[in-house]
Enzyme design. Structure first.
Site, mmCIF file in Angstrom:
data_model
loop_
_atom_site.group_PDB
_atom_site.id
_atom_site.type_symbol
_atom_site.label_atom_id
_atom_site.label_comp_id
_atom_site.label_asym_id
_atom_site.label_seq_id
_atom_site.Cartn_x
_atom_site.Cartn_y
_atom_site.Cartn_z
ATOM 1 N N ALA A 174 0.857 -1.192 0.000
ATOM 2 C CA ALA A 174 0.000 0.000 0.000
ATOM 3 C C ALA A 174 0.892 1.240 0.000
ATOM 4 O O ALA A 174 2.092 1.145 0.243
ATOM 5 C CB ALA A 174 -0.892 0.010 1.240
ATOM 6 N N LYS A 175 0.330 2.366 -0.292
ATOM 7 C CA LYS A 175 1.050 3.644 -0.160
ATOM 8 C C LYS A 175 0.010 4.747 -0.141
ATOM 9 O O LYS A 175 -1.077 4.592 -0.699
ATOM 10 C CB LYS A 175 1.984 3.845 -1.364
#
Ligand code: NAD
Length: 508
Positions: A174-175
C-alpha cells in the site's frame, strides 16, 4: 495495458518490469489480472483549521510602512518560522508584548515587515492505495509532499507488494499520503492533519488490515499522532500498537528502525562489494537526498571508512573531494533549528556545485535516496560510477535502466536495496504483537540475514544459477535464461505471490 495519447503513465511505465517478469514465468492469467491494478484506490479530503500567519511584504510594499513603529514580541515561541519566509502567529504573541499594527501590517526588528494574514479552514487531497493483500495486511508509507498523485501512489503501492514478497515478510502493499508542502505548515497544523487523515481512514486501517509507516515528509512523530488517533478510547488499545510502524522506540518502535532503510542499503552494497572484491574503506560515494534514508546510509558508510564526496538535495549540492564530514553535515541538516528546509545547502564544510556537476563526479557508488525518476537516460549517460544502489523508490527511469545496462554500471534495484525499512517495520509489528523489545543487535542480525539471503537469490535468478546452499534455495525461481537484476527481483516477488493464489485458490 492500454496507454492514453500514446504516452505511458508513470504507473504503466513502472508496471513494465511486472509484465516482462510475468511473461517469463508464464504467470497464471487470473493472478496476473489480480495484480495489474490495485485492490482499492482511496481518494479523500482532509480539512484543518490553519492559524493566522505573518506574511513578508515585498520591499516595495514594505517601503509604504516604513514609519510603523517596531513591535517587540516577548514570548520566544510565539512566532513559528516556516520555510516560505512566513511565521505562524500563535496567540501567546500578545503576552507582555508591545505591538503596533497599521492596516494589518507589523514591523518586527531583525525579522522584517509583515502583513497579518487570517488563518481559517483549508482542504487537502489525501490518498491511500491498497494494492494487494494476498500475503498479509496492506503495508506501506505515508508521504506528505506537494507533488503526489494517484498515478504515483499506485506505482509506489505496487512496489510495496513486490518488496514485502522479496523480503519474505507476511505483508501486502500500500502507499498513501497528502498533497501538501509540509515545510510551510506549523507543527500543530501537521499534527491536526495527521489526526484527521486517520480519523477519515480509520475504518480501512488496522494492525491486521493496513499498516502505514513513514516516507518522504513524514517521521516517527507523525506515526505517534496516527497511532494515538487510531487507538485513543479503544478498550484494548495496547493490542493495536502495530497499526503503524516507524514509531519512536519509547512508544513501541523498534530499535534500529530509524536507520533500517539506510542500513539495508549498506548491507546490499556490502554484498555487491564482497562479490566484486571491491573495498569499501576509501570508496568514493555520491548521494542524492539527505533525509531519513540518505543521512542514515551516509553515516553508516562513513563509519565504515567510505568517503561521501558529494550530497545533492532539493535545495542544492555540497561537495568535498576528500570526503564530507558526515556527522557535521547531519548536525547542519537535522539538528540546526534555523535550517527550516532540512537541506545540505549552506553547509560550510563543502563547496556548492550545480546538480549537473553532481551527476558527473568521478566516484564508485551513487546512492539515490530522494524521489523517483531522477536517473533518466541523460543522467545515466553522464554518471561516472560503478554501482547505483537505489535507496529511493523508482529513482531510475526505463531509459536510465537501458543506458546503465549498456554502460555496464551495476544496479541494486529499489525493491531489495531499500527493503530494510519495511523488514524492520515487520520486526516492530512482531514486537508489538508480543509486547517484546528486541536489541538493536538482534534486529540488525535478522535484517542482514534476510536481505543478504534474498539479494543472493535475486543474483542467482539473474545469472540463471539455480542452487541450494546452507542459507538459500534459488532453484524454484530461476527461469532457464539470464535476466537483468530488476526483472530477477520481480520474478522472485511474483513467484512468491502467485503461490498464495494458486495454493489458496479463489473464492468465487
Ligand atoms: P525524507 O523526506 O526524509 O528525505 C527526502 C530527501 O530527498 C530530502 O533530503 C530532500 O531534500 C530530497 N529531495 C526531495 N526532492 C528532491 C529533488 N528533486 N532533488 C534532489 N533531492 C530531493 O524521505 P526519506 O524517508 O529519506 O525517503 C527518501 C526515499 O527513500 C523516497 O523515495 C522513499 O520513498 C524511499 N524510502 C524510504 C523509506 C523509509 O523508511 N523512510 C523506506 C523505503 C524507501
Amino acid at each position: 495495458m492500454i496507454s492514453r495519447n500514446g504516452k505511458k503513465s508513470f504507473y504503466e511505465e513502472a508496471m513494465e518490469t511486472f509484465g516482462r517478469a510475468a511473461d517469463l514465468i508464464a504467470m497464471n492469467p487470473r493472478v496476473r489480472m489480480e495484480l495489474e491494478e490495485p485492490d482499492f484506490e482511496h481518494i479523500f479530503y482532509v480539512t484543518i483549521e490553519t492559524r493566522d500567519r505573518l506574511v513578508p511584504l515585498t520591499s516595495e510594499e514594505a517601503a509604504q510602512f516604513r514609519d510603523v513603529r517596531p513591535s517587540s514580541v516577548k514570548a520566544a515561541d510565539a512566532l513559528e518560522p516556516l520555510a516560505n519566509g512566513s511565521f505562524v502567529l500563535h496567540r501567546r504573541a500578545l503576552l507582555e508584548s508591545d505591538i503596533e499594527l497599521r492596516r494589518g501590517v507589523i514591523n518586527i526588528p531583525q525579522r522584517g515587515v509583515f502583513r497579518v494574514q487570517k488563518g481559517g479552514p483549508r482542504k487537502f487531497k489525501a490518498y491511500r492505495i491498497q494494492h494487494n493483500q494476498v500475503r498479509g495486511p496492506y503495508k506501506g508509507g505515508i508521504r506528505f509532499h506537494k507533488d503526489v498523485s494517484l498515478d504515483l501512489f499506485k506505482a509506489l503501492a505496487a512496489d510495496m507488494t513486490w518488496k514485502t514478497a522479496i523480503a519474505e515478510i507476511p505483508f501486502g502493499g500500500a502507499k498513501g499520503g497528502i498533497k501538501i508542502d509540509p515545510f510551510n505548515y506549523s507543527r500543530e497544523e501537521i499534527e491536526h492533519l495527521s489526526l484527521r487523515y486517520v480519523y477519515k481512514f480509520k475504518k480501512f486501517m488496522g494492525p491486521y488490515l493496513d499498516i502505514p509507516a513513514p516516507d518522504v515528509g513524514t517521521n516517527p512523530e507523525i506515526m505517534a499522532y496516527m497511532m494515538r488517533q487510531f487507538t485513543d478510547g479503544e478498550r484494548e488499545m495496547h493490542k493495536m500498537r502495530g497499526v503503524v510502524t516507524g514509531k519512536d522506540v519509547r512508544i513501541g518502535g523498534s530499535e534500529g528502525r530509524l536507520k533500517a532503510t539506510g542500513q539495508g542499503v549498506v548491507y546490499c552494497i556490502e554484498e555487491w562489494a564482497r562479490e566484486k572484491g571491491f573495498l569499501l574503506p576509501g570508496a568514493r560515494v555520491i548521494l542524492q537526498g539527505f533525509g531519513n534514508v540518505g543521512s542514515s546510509a551516509a553515516e553508516i558508510l562513513h563509519a565504515m571508512g567510505a568517503r561521501i564526496v558529494a550530497v545533492n538535495d532539493v535545495n542544492g549540492t555540497v561537495y568535498r573531494d576528500g570526503g564530507l564530514d558526515v556527522p557535521a553535515l547531519v548536525h547542519h541538516v537535522h539538528q540546526n533549528p534555523a535550517n527550516l528546509r532540512r537541506t545540505v545547502a549552506g553547509f560550510p564544510g563543502g563547496t556548492a556545485i550545480s546538480k549537473d556537476d553532481f551527476w558527473r563526479i568521478d566516484a564508485d557508488i551513487l546512492v539515490p535516496a530522494a524521489l523517483g525518476e531522477e536517473i533518466t537516460g541523460d543522467v545515466a549517460e553522464r554518471l561516472r560510477v560503478k554501482l547505483v544502489a537505489e535507496g529511493a523508490n523508482g529513482p531510475t527511469t526505463r531509459d536510465g535502466d537501458r543506458v546503465l545496462a549498456g554502460r555496464k554500471i551495476d544496479v541494486i534495484p529499489d525493491v531489495i536495496c531499500n527493503a530494510g525499512g519495511v523488514t524492520v517495520s515487520y520486526y516492530e509489528w512482531l514486537q508489538n504483537q508480543r509486547l517484546e523489545h528486541w536489541t538493536e543487535q538482534d534486529v540488525n542480525e535478522r535484517l542482514a540475514g534476510a536481505l543478504k539471503k534474498n539479494y543472493a537469490i535475486i543474483r542467482d535468478i539473474a545469472r540463471d544459477r539455480p542452487q541450494k546452499t546452507a542459507d538459500r534455495d534459488s532453484r524454484p525461481y530461476c527461469v532457464g535464461r539470464e535476466v537483468d537484476v530488476r526483472t530477477a527481483s520481480m520474478i522472485l516477488a511474483l513467484k512468491r505471490i502467485e503461490a498464495h493464489y494458486l495454493l489458496e485458490g479463489f473464492s468465487q
